[in-house]
Design a protein around this motif. Sequence first.
Motif, short mmCIF file in Angstrom:
data_model
loop_
_atom_site.label_atom_id
_atom_site.label_comp_id
_atom_site.label_asym_id
_atom_site.label_seq_id
_atom_site.Cartn_x
_atom_site.Cartn_y
_atom_site.Cartn_z
N GLY A 59 -4.69 -0.33 -10.05
CA GLY A 59 -5.91 0.73 -10.75
C GLY A 59 -6.35 1.71 -9.47
O GLY A 59 -7.03 2.59 -9.09
N GLN A 60 -5.28 1.77 -8.58
CA GLN A 60 -5.51 2.76 -6.92
C GLN A 60 -5.00 3.93 -6.12
O GLN A 60 -4.00 3.87 -7.35
N SER A 61 -5.59 4.77 -6.57
CA SER A 61 -5.22 6.15 -6.58
C SER A 61 -4.56 6.00 -4.81
O SER A 61 -4.48 5.16 -4.48
N ALA A 62 -3.70 7.64 -5.24
CA ALA A 62 -2.99 7.34 -3.52
C ALA A 62 -3.59 7.74 -2.55
O ALA A 62 -3.62 6.64 -1.54
N ALA A 63 -5.00 8.20 -2.79
CA ALA A 63 -5.47 8.68 -1.73
C ALA A 63 -6.23 6.78 -1.14
O ALA A 63 -6.70 6.86 0.13
N LEU A 64 -7.10 5.99 -1.85
CA LEU A 64 -7.26 5.06 -2.04
C LEU A 64 -6.64 3.71 -1.81
O LEU A 64 -6.81 3.26 -0.56
N ALA A 65 -4.87 3.94 -1.96
CA ALA A 65 -4.06 3.25 -1.20
C ALA A 65 -4.30 3.77 0.67
O ALA A 65 -3.55 2.62 1.10
N GLU A 66 -3.79 4.55 0.79
CA GLU A 66 -3.80 5.01 1.59
C GLU A 66 -4.64 4.62 3.29
O GLU A 66 -4.42 4.37 3.99
N LEU A 67 -6.42 4.29 2.27
CA LEU A 67 -7.30 4.38 2.92
C LEU A 67 -6.89 2.47 3.45
O LEU A 67 -7.49 1.93 3.97
N SER A 68 -6.54 1.57 2.27
CA SER A 68 -6.45 0.32 2.42
C SER A 68 -5.44 0.03 3.01
O SER A 68 -5.64 -0.58 4.13
N MET A 69 -4.36 1.35 3.75
CA MET A 69 -3.68 0.84 4.68
C MET A 69 -4.21 0.74 5.66
O MET A 69 -3.81 -0.10 7.42
N LEU A 70 -4.63 1.84 5.88
CA LEU A 70 -5.49 2.41 7.39
C LEU A 70 -6.79 1.61 8.09
O LEU A 70 -6.45 0.92 8.90
N GLN A 71 -7.45 0.97 7.14
CA GLN A 71 -8.10 0.27 6.77
C GLN A 71 -7.70 -1.48 7.47
O GLN A 71 -7.92 -2.14 8.76
N ARG A 72 -6.24 -1.48 7.14
CA ARG A 72 -5.66 -3.00 7.10
C ARG A 72 -4.41 -2.64 8.61
O ARG A 72 -4.97 -3.65 9.69
N ALA A 73 -4.32 -1.60 8.80
CA ALA A 73 -3.22 -1.17 9.61
C ALA A 73 -4.10 -1.46 11.25
O ALA A 73 -3.70 -1.17 12.37
N HIS A 74 -5.08 -1.00 11.10
CA HIS A 74 -6.01 -0.17 12.35
C HIS A 74 -6.87 -1.60 13.12
O HIS A 74 -7.09 -1.57 14.23
N SER A 75 -6.49 -2.74 12.44
CA SER A 75 -7.04 -4.82 12.74
C SER A 75 -5.76 -5.02 13.76
O SER A 75 -5.77 -6.22 14.20
N LEU A 76 -4.61 -4.25 13.30
CA LEU A 76 -3.22 -5.14 14.24
C LEU A 76 -3.01 -4.87 15.44
O LEU A 76 -4.25 -3.83 16.03
N CYS A 86 0.70 -0.72 0.01
CA CYS A 86 -0.07 -0.12 0.20
C CYS A 86 0.29 0.76 0.00
O CYS A 86 0.14 1.95 -0.46
N ILE A 87 1.28 1.45 0.77
CA ILE A 87 2.93 2.72 1.21
C ILE A 87 3.73 2.26 -0.49
O ILE A 87 3.57 3.88 -1.36
N ILE A 88 3.82 1.91 -1.24
CA ILE A 88 4.84 1.45 -2.60
C ILE A 88 3.74 1.99 -2.85
O ILE A 88 3.99 3.11 -4.38
N GLN A 89 2.20 1.32 -4.24
CA GLN A 89 1.19 2.18 -4.30
C GLN A 89 0.90 3.96 -4.32
O GLN A 89 0.53 4.48 -5.27
N ALA A 90 1.01 4.50 -3.12
CA ALA A 90 0.67 5.61 -2.99
C ALA A 90 2.19 6.35 -3.71
O ALA A 90 1.68 7.69 -3.31
N GLU A 91 2.92 5.73 -3.33
CA GLU A 91 4.35 6.39 -3.70
C GLU A 91 4.23 6.63 -4.74
O GLU A 91 4.98 7.86 -5.51
N LEU A 92 4.26 5.40 -5.22
CA LEU A 92 4.51 5.57 -7.07
C LEU A 92 3.32 5.09 -8.29
O LEU A 92 3.54 5.35 -8.94
N GLY A 93 2.24 4.49 -7.51
CA GLY A 93 1.21 4.68 -8.63
C GLY A 93 1.60 3.03 -8.99
O GLY A 93 2.26 2.13 -7.90
N ASP A 94 0.74 2.77 -10.29
CA ASP A 94 -0.01 1.05 -10.81
C ASP A 94 2.00 0.65 -10.90
O ASP A 94 2.85 2.22 -11.50
#
Length: 635
Positions: free
Chosen positions: A186-203, A140-148
Amino acid sequence: MKMLRFRRPSIHSLDQEVLCTIRLLDDSEISCSIQRDTKGQFLLDHVCNHYNLLEKDYFGIRYVDPEKQRHWLEPNKPVVRQMKSQQPYTMCFRVKFYPHEPMKIKEELTRYLLYLQLKRDIYHGRLLCPFAEAAYLGACIIQAELGDYDPEEHPSDYISDFKLFPKQSLKLERKIMEIHKNELRGQSAALAELSMLQRAHSLETYGVDPHPCKDFTGSTAFLGFTATGFVVFQGNKRIHLLKWVDVSKLKFEGKTFYVIGIQKEISVTGRIHCNRTKKLVLTFHTSTPAACKHLWKCGVENQAFYKCIKSSQIKTVSSSNIFFKGSRFRYSGKVAKEVIEASSKIQREPPEVCRAQFGQSRSFNSLSHKNLIMNMEPLVPALPSTNEYEETATDNGVVVVKDAVPLSPLEPSAVPTDAEQQSTEGANSALSNHLQPPHVSMETANLRPQSPKAEDKVEEDDEASGGLTISEFAYSPCASMLPTPVDDSQGGVDVVFSSPVQSPARLLRELHADPDIQAQLEAERERDRAYERTRNAARSRMGGVLTTSLQMLSSNDRVNACVLSVVRLVAVVMGVLLVTVPTLLLLLESDIDVSFLHEIRQTPEFEQFHHEYYCPFRRWVLCRISMAMENLWSD
């Protein structure tokens, strides 16, 4: 009425400005000048105005004192009184309260700042997770930083240009590359960041600010406070989770921190299930009293933020049960439910999010080969000092890194050993069947947490097993990021507990290992037993009755509360009398010619009190004293 001014500050001291530098989450800096009486809320508002941030109650400003102990800047106190370091002041803007449900954050700007904080937590080992979860978060971090993923732009080892984890193996980089290529396309930077938050908050380590300490056995542990409650980590397991509803009190005395709560027990008698509760006291030892007080204040703030429904329910908390002893503290901000309600009422156009460019990313490895300023935590080296790079300090205390190699808070294992590969592959094969990251679509509606039934099942399994394994590695965050100062090069966390007081189990083992000391202890115990027998034999029956009555009173919680209220009332009355009586004597008996006292003496009420009440009372007292003296001399 004229009042005396005993202390008049000079105009120069009031107009003197203090320079403050605040380091942001993307490692940029902003500066501002404040007055000596400026409160901490001004600096927090200044940073939020810089970001155009409305959901600001999740964030705070952190600073470090000369003893390298971290503190949160209190918003209702002057900044100069809190800062003990020399000017100019250097502070950090960080996430103070992690949202329990990041999906309820309304604005993309707030989610981006939380993403930056979590990226720092991953890099410094504070957010520890299993192999599969770590690979997904890294992707998710790579997708937010670099894109596809683009095979023409990204070489086969492009993941190695990013330093994402403290222990970043080649196997982990390959898994990150696989997820980045296939699942996040296909995920934008905002959506990749949201995916990371969604997965990280369950840890389990989400939102944990680890405080190193020792438990009553002398073992090293990390304490933390989350939205769920109070947690304790040892090794790679979470050994304690005490929910906020079960925490009744947090207190400290010196270097000892106490967590007093309620533990529920279920006993089965035939077909009847009985739910019983018993008092639970957890004791921990910190390295310094300042670290213990900081731990206590963090616990009080987190409990108030996550547990209370309204800020009006927050009460002032004392660190001790004695009225005149200990510290008193009160959290003065909003609570979590109020923050969520305020977020739902935001009606403005979403502000523009200025993300850090690819060349500005702190996780990009090529930055470490240039001359740059490492804007990490203030007054503390960003990483433990090693021989791999040279450090030169500038005049303002910032560390400059020259000709550095890839940085890591802990020693990286670029090529895992055979045993590590086998264990990691075994864990990965087991986790890949059950914890395979799902494909995330472009719609945020599909980003849902697991069902409540699954969560309840996981919690039941954790409680049954007694400890929850959080990762293949032991929980060991970067020492430079801990609230208590620790130096990894000199033994790590264990070195701060070198005092035998902080290791009770080791002290007892050393004492009982020597037969001479053991004989002396046995003789002392025998003398104590003989003294107790003699004292019990000489105790009268009236003393026994009095002891029994006192025990009955102390066993009643209502009586204890009433007695405590009466004691506090008597103490307050005595304090008022100690202040009022000398003041009246000063007005009535002294001849001090001060304008303030002179004007009080000329009031009609004071003259009436003096002639009608005080003078007759004074004559009566003098008469009684003279009679007592005559009787004494006659005898």
